[in-house]
Write an enzyme that holds these catalytic residues in place. Structure first.
Site, PDB file in Angstrom:
ATOM      1  N   HIS A   1      57.644  72.854  55.266  1.00 55.18           N
ATOM      2  CA  HIS A   1      57.543  71.629  56.055  1.00 55.18           C
ATOM      3  C   HIS A   1      57.903  70.405  55.225  1.00 55.18           C
ATOM      4  CE1 HIS A   1      56.058  68.946  59.220  1.00 55.18           C
ATOM      5  NE2 HIS A   1      55.406  68.289  58.251  1.00 55.18           N
TER       6      HIS A   1
ATOM      7  N   CYS B   1      54.701  63.054  56.825  1.00 57.87           N
ATOM      8  CA  CYS B   1      54.557  62.698  58.244  1.00 57.87           C
ATOM      9  C   CYS B   1      53.117  62.698  58.720  1.00 57.87           C
ATOM     10  CB  CYS B   1      55.388  63.661  59.099  1.00 57.87           C
ATOM     11  SG  CYS B   1      54.859  65.394  58.971  1.00 57.87           S
TER      12      CYS B   1
ATOM     13  N   CYS C   1      50.334  66.887  55.990  1.00 60.98           N
ATOM     14  CA  CYS C   1      51.602  66.645  55.293  1.00 60.98           C
ATOM     15  C   CYS C   1      51.592  65.242  54.711  1.00 60.98           C
ATOM     16  CB  CYS C   1      52.767  66.817  56.269  1.00 60.98           C
ATOM     17  SG  CYS C   1      54.379  66.445  55.529  1.00 60.98           S
TER      18      CYS C   1
ATOM     19  N   HIS D   1      22.053  70.241 -61.727  1.00 61.75           N
ATOM     20  CA  HIS D   1      22.966  69.230 -62.272  1.00 61.75           C
ATOM     21  C   HIS D   1      23.243  69.595 -63.729  1.00 61.75           C
ATOM     22  CE1 HIS D   1      20.793  67.262 -58.917  1.00 61.75           C
ATOM     23  NE2 HIS D   1      21.978  66.701 -58.678  1.00 61.75           N
TER      24      HIS D   1
ATOM     25  N   HIS E   1      29.111  67.778 -55.876  1.00 65.01           N
ATOM     26  CA  HIS E   1      28.500  69.051 -55.470  1.00 65.01           C
ATOM     27  C   HIS E   1      29.457  69.856 -54.595  1.00 65.01           C
ATOM     28  CE1 HIS E   1      24.506  68.722 -57.149  1.00 65.01           C
ATOM     29  NE2 HIS E   1      24.310  67.512 -56.607  1.00 65.01           N
TER      30      HIS E   1
ATOM     31  N   CYS F   1      60.781  67.662  56.007  1.00 67.73           N
ATOM     32  CA  CYS F   1      60.504  66.228  56.139  1.00 67.73           C
ATOM     33  C   CYS F   1      61.336  65.405  55.172  1.00 67.73           C
ATOM     34  CB  CYS F   1      59.019  65.969  55.916  1.00 67.73           C
ATOM     35  SG  CYS F   1      57.974  66.541  57.262  1.00 67.73           S
TER      36      CYS F   1
ATOM     37  N   HIS G   1      28.366  61.309 -55.677  1.00 64.07           N
ATOM     38  CA  HIS G   1      27.423  62.322 -56.152  1.00 64.07           C
ATOM     39  C   HIS G   1      27.519  63.588 -55.290  1.00 64.07           C
ATOM     40  CE1 HIS G   1      23.471  63.581 -57.945  1.00 64.07           C
ATOM     41  NE2 HIS G   1      23.446  64.287 -56.814  1.00 64.07           N
ATOM     42  N   GLU G   2      27.484  63.428 -53.994  1.00 66.32           N
ATOM     43  CA  GLU G   2      27.544  64.595 -53.107  1.00 66.32           C
ATOM     44  C   GLU G   2      28.932  65.223 -53.104  1.00 66.32           C
ATOM     45  OE1 GLU G   2      24.841  65.760 -51.995  1.00 66.32           O
ATOM     46  OE2 GLU G   2      23.640  64.020 -52.586  1.00 66.32           O
TER      47      GLU G   2
END
Length: 489
Positions: free
Chosen positions: A471, A459, A456, A130, A115, A475, A111-112
């Site tokens: 030194h 040493c 040191c 209709h 349309h 050493c 139906h729709e």
């Protein structure tokens, strides 16, 4: 021969019956056949739409939208026209059709779709009319499918079932047929001026509508939802808004602000240089000055710096004496570094930059700059200074000036080493003895290394700090010679 003929006729009859049954089975079922209720009781709406579009409407409804409507309870279906490009929408009522037979769904959809087809082909744009065109397509599809498409549906019982909100007028219209003052709706929408018949009702009746019926527990559900919806909102609002009675915690700004382009030379509140410390330094230098008379006009200009601000004070330059060797021994030269960020302290102590004579604080030759670091000098013992300082010297009085503009101090400048970095330079003046100044510089540079004794590590003998490297070499060479001699033996 008669028997053979009778057998052949019987076989032909059976064959015809089988063919008829086969042909009947191959025929497609009607769209509204009762067997569909068992085969496909809940069909797919989109699939039905595509099938009917190709089968009955020649594919003209491709731009049409079809969907279910959950709130529509007054009618089974509706076709809405949208725009001028053939766009329209078909909506079917889910509450009315979900419990109806499959036949009603198919007929309502067709139906729709009629349309929509009339709108797309520009034959009829009035969806309420209709007329002949609608009836022509309706009869055509009914004859092809065996359906019974009608102009209006007959789902009145379902429509009345969903009308659960009732109002009745207390005026004269409550005695007039056919409505007797009743207004029944599926939604809780009270009759008002938005209804098309409201103006006529006000003229003919003038009564007011009073609600007399609604679904069970409807008002309680509405209040419960409203409470549940409001409480979180109020809680969220009160969370952001402080209570008036409560004292708010005020947190002061603990940062450090800067003003762009500020050239103020006023000392900041955070300065650590005090006049008390300056006076003690002056007393210490004045004592040395009284012991060794030097040209009184020779002055040292001291600039105390912190965070970009400066404070200047003129001090009489002290002379170097034997009694002052203890103070000078705490100074030892260091090679200047290109990266000035290395000269930062930990406790934010200020820096002191010194220029000699009447030369401006910024008129220092870049080639003559050097840095000298100093250890902590205690003011109580008159041999150590507590403030950090950096002395800005100049060897060439008439040389080019190296300006140092005021820059915004960085955050790292707050952390400065406890030790002070001093730059100093002796400037030749018109009344000074060059030989005397030369010996003074030599004594000041070598006094620190001559006065300190260290042990040191090889040493364990006490040696001057300035001779410790030589030194140690001696050493270590001696030990290596002994080891080689022992190995050779």
């Amino acid at each position: 021969m008669d028997d053979d003929l009778m057998l052949a006729l019987r076989l032909q009859e059976e064959w015809n019956l089988q063919e008829a049954e086969r042909d009947h089975a191959q025929e497609s079922l009607s769209l509204v056949d009762a067997s569909w209720e068992l085969v496909d009781p809940t069909p797919d709406l989109q699939a039905l739409f595509v099938q009917f579009n190709d089968q009955f409407f020649w594919g003209q409804l491709e731009a049409v939208e079809v969907k279910w409507s959950v709130r529509m309870t007054l009618c089974a279906g509706i076709c809405s026209y949208e725009g001028k490009g053939g766009m329209c929408s078909i909506r079917l009522s889910e509450p009315l059709l979900k419990l109806r037979p499959r036949k009603d769904l198919v007929e309502t959809l067709l139906h729709e779709m009629i349309h929509a087809y009339l709108f797309v082909t520009n034959n009829d744009k009035d969806r309420e009319g209709h007329g002949p065109e609608f009836c022509k397509h309706m009869h055509r599809i009914n004859s092809l499918t065996g359906a019974n498409i009608t102009v209006y549906h007959t789902f009145h019982d379902e429509v009345d079932e969903y009308r659960r909100h009732w109002w009745r007028c207390n005026g004269p219209c409550q005695h007039r047929p056919p409505y007797y003052g009743y207004v029944k709706r599926a939604t809780n929408r009270e009759p008002s001026a938005h209804d098309y018949w409201w103006a006529e009702h006000q003229k003919t009746c003038g009564g007011t509508y009073i609600k007399i019926k609604e679904p069970e527990n409807y008002s309680k559900k509405g209040k419960g939802k409203a409470k549940l919806g409001k409480e979180p909102v109020l809680a969220a609002e009160n969370k952001d808004k402080p209570n008036r009675g409560e004292a708010q915690l005020v947190i002061p700004f603990s940062g450090k602000g800067y003003v762009l382009g500020e050239t103020s030379n006023l000392p900041s509140p955070g300065k650590l240089i005090t006049s008390h410390a300056i006076n003690k330094t002056q007393d210490l230098l004045n004592q040395n000055h009284s012991a060794n008379a030097v040209r009184p006009n020779s002055k040292i200009k001291v600039k105390f710096e912190q965070n970009g601000s400066s404070k200047n004070s003129h001090l009489v330059s002290p002379a170097v004496s034997n009694s002052h060797q203890n103070v000078l021994s705490n100074y030892f030269p260091r090679v200047s570094f290109a990266n000035q960020k290395a000269f930062r302290g930990v406790n934010g102590s200020p820096r002191i930059s010194v220029t000699v004579g009447n030369i401006p604080k910024n008129s220092v030759s870049s080639s003559s700059q050097r840095r000298v670091s100093s250890s902590k000098i205690s003011l109580r013992n008159s041999s150590k200074v507590t403030e950090s300082a950096s002395v800005m010297p100049s060897q060439d009085v008439s040389g080019s000036e190296d300006t140092f503009p005021n820059k915004r101090p960085r955050l790292e400048d707050k952390t400065v080493f406890d030790n002070f970095f001093i730059k100093k330079e002796q400037i030749k003046s018109s009344g000074n003895d060059p030989k005397y100044s030369t010996t003074t510089a030599q004594n000041s540079s070598s006094s620190s290394s001559q006065s300190k004794m260290v042990n040191c590590p090889v040493c364990q003998n006490e040696v001057l700090e300035s001779q410790i490297n030589e030194h140690l070499d001696w050493c270590l060479e001696g030990d290596s010679i002994k080891v080689k001699s022992e190995e050779s033996l």
